[in-house]
Design an enzyme around this catalytic site. Structure first.
Site, PDB file in Angstrom:
ATOM      1  N   ASP A 188      -1.228   8.596   8.403  1.00 23.73           N
ATOM      2  CA  ASP A 188      -0.561   7.659   8.592  1.00 23.73           C
ATOM      3  C   ASP A 188      -0.106   7.993  10.381  1.00 23.73           C
ATOM      4  O   ASP A 188      -0.679   8.795  11.329  1.00 23.73           O
ATOM      5  CB  ASP A 188       1.186   8.730   8.871  1.00 23.73           C
ATOM      6  CG  ASP A 188       1.730   7.725   8.380  1.00 23.73           C
ATOM      7  OD1 ASP A 188       2.037   6.718   8.401  1.00 23.73           O
ATOM      8  OD2 ASP A 188       2.978   8.128   7.977  1.00 23.73           O
ATOM      9  N   ASN A 216       0.823  -0.371  -0.636  1.00 21.36           N
ATOM     10  CA  ASN A 216       0.746  -1.359   1.071  1.00 21.36           C
ATOM     11  C   ASN A 216      -0.487  -2.783   0.894  1.00 21.36           C
ATOM     12  O   ASN A 216       0.127  -3.982   2.077  1.00 21.36           O
ATOM     13  CB  ASN A 216      -0.922  -1.119   1.482  1.00 21.36           C
ATOM     14  CG  ASN A 216      -1.292   0.168   2.173  1.00 21.36           C
ATOM     15  OD1 ASN A 216      -1.367   1.607   2.128  1.00 21.36           O
ATOM     16  ND2 ASN A 216       0.214   0.829   2.556  1.00 21.36           N
TER      17      ASN A 216
HETATM   18  C1  FPP Z   1      -0.564   4.149   7.946  1.00 21.76           C
HETATM   19  O1  FPP Z   1      -0.689   4.029   9.448  1.00 21.76           O
HETATM   20  C2  FPP Z   1      -2.240   3.565   8.053  1.00 21.76           C
HETATM   21  C3  FPP Z   1      -2.277   2.991   5.939  1.00 21.76           C
HETATM   22  C4  FPP Z   1      -2.544   2.080   6.121  1.00 21.76           C
HETATM   23  C5  FPP Z   1      -3.704   4.272   5.649  1.00 21.76           C
HETATM   24  C6  FPP Z   1      -4.910   3.928   6.730  1.00 21.76           C
HETATM   25  C7  FPP Z   1      -5.717   3.050   6.859  1.00 21.76           C
HETATM   26  C8  FPP Z   1      -6.918   3.175   8.216  1.00 21.76           C
HETATM   27  C9  FPP Z   1      -6.859   4.924   8.693  1.00 21.76           C
HETATM   28  C10 FPP Z   1      -7.404   1.732   9.364  1.00 21.76           C
HETATM   29  C11 FPP Z   1      -8.255   1.501   8.059  1.00 21.76           C
HETATM   30  C12 FPP Z   1      -8.861   1.926   7.432  1.00 21.76           C
HETATM   31  C13 FPP Z   1      -9.547   1.704   6.401  1.00 21.76           C
HETATM   32  C14 FPP Z   1     -11.755   2.236   6.295  1.00 21.76           C
HETATM   33  C15 FPP Z   1      -9.437   0.289   5.704  1.00 21.76           C
HETATM   34  P1  FPP Z   1       1.130   2.894   9.754  1.00 21.76           P
HETATM   35  O2  FPP Z   1       0.444   1.456   9.571  1.00 21.76           O
HETATM   36  O3  FPP Z   1       1.730   3.391   8.228  1.00 21.76           O
HETATM   37  O4  FPP Z   1       1.396   3.621  10.999  1.00 21.76           O
HETATM   38  P2  FPP Z   1       2.863   3.707  11.316  1.00 21.76           P
HETATM   39  O5  FPP Z   1       3.058   4.804  10.460  1.00 21.76           O
HETATM   40  O6  FPP Z   1       2.987   4.339  12.400  1.00 21.76           O
HETATM   41  O7  FPP Z   1       3.345   2.180  10.904  1.00 21.76           O
END
Ligand code: FPP
Length: 241
Positions: A21, A69
């Site tokens: 996250d 998501n």
């Molecule tokens: C959360 O960050 C992350 C995700 C949605 C999942 C993880 C995704 C990746 C590491 C990138 C994609 C990689 C692949 C291999 C598909 P967030 O957007 O929720 O962060 P925030 O809470 O700070 O908004």
């Protein structure tokens, strides 16, 4: 398995699960769009899979995209899918180099055909390796995992392959993580304290480690910190020691 790290003897967890996250916040801090953070997040996955193997972890499971998501903007979802495409290409090369078996958890049927093909190729090519197992959860939800498992149990029951005796081991064997041990340690980055529908059945006795570190900044030192924390826990599995 025990390993000496920086002069300290540590028990290495067999299976580590990670909720990655904080990509959005990482990008925001740099005044960049959210997908810039996801790209950096994918780089962090590349690093951590080889670090985990080096440290002696046998299974690493990362939560890349949840069943929830899809609610994000079309721009963000298509950005993540493109990052995934690039990542899968890199992963197949890394997997050969690191001799790692890669499996994708989740309901892949909702993904684009070219992504499904890449996943099948990756799983096929790497199925010969057994030293290190790397699982990527994509369109994964813990409740959906259980729901799909029940559907399969029902189908096998109707075909006479099952006798209707439902044990916990049977349920586990119908989940995406069949043949894998349950996670010993769950890591969630960026300070949120929730499970977000990740591996809800499999995490029943797992130790939880939360860190404020944002996912793109998570590195080998952070992983060692989490393992050190795990070593300080007293796992009783509901019993008394
Ligand atoms: C959360 O960050 C992350 C995700 C949605 C999942 C993880 C995704 C990746 C590491 C990138 C994609 C990689 C692949 C291999 C598909 P967030 O957007 O929720 O962060 P925030 O809470 O700070 O908004």
């Amino acid at each position: 398995m025990e390993k000496v790290i920086d002069g300290e003897k540590l028990t290495i967890p067999t299976h580590v699960a990670v909720i990655m996250d904080g990509n959005g916040r990482w990008a925001k801090k740099r005044l960049m769009p959210r997908n810039f953070g996801h790209k950096a997040g994918a780089k962090a996955i590349e690093r951590i899979s080889s670090d985990a193997k080096e440290l002696g972890i046998k299974y690493l499971t990362v939560y890349a995209f949840s069943t929830e998501n899809w609610k994000r903007s079309v721009e963000e979802v298509s950005g993540i899918m493109n990052i995934l495409r690039d990542y899968l290409d890199i992963c197949i090369k890394d997997a050969e180099k690191n001799r790692m078996r890669v499996r994708v958890l989740g309901d892949r049927t909702a993904l684009d055909k070219d992504i499904i093909d890449k996943i099948e190729e990756l799983e096929g090519v790497t199925s010969v390796y057994d030293e290190f197992n790397f699982n990527i959860a994509i369109n994964y939800g813990g409740r959906d995992d259980i729901r799909r498992g029940i559907e399969k149990i029902l189908a096998d029951y109707k075909e006479g392959k099952l006798d209707g005796n439902i044990t916990e081991a049977l349920i586990s064997s119908y989940l995406d993580t069949k043949d894998m041990p349950d996670p010993d340690l769950l890591i969630r980055t960026s300070g949120e304290l929730r499970l977000s529908n990740f591996l809800i059945w499999q995490l029943a006795y797992t130790e939880f480690y939360f860190t404020d570190c944002l996912w793109p900044d998570f590195d080998k030192d952070e992983l060692i910190k989490a393992i050190r924390y795990y070593n300080g826990r007293d796992r009783r599995y509901g019993g008394v020691k």
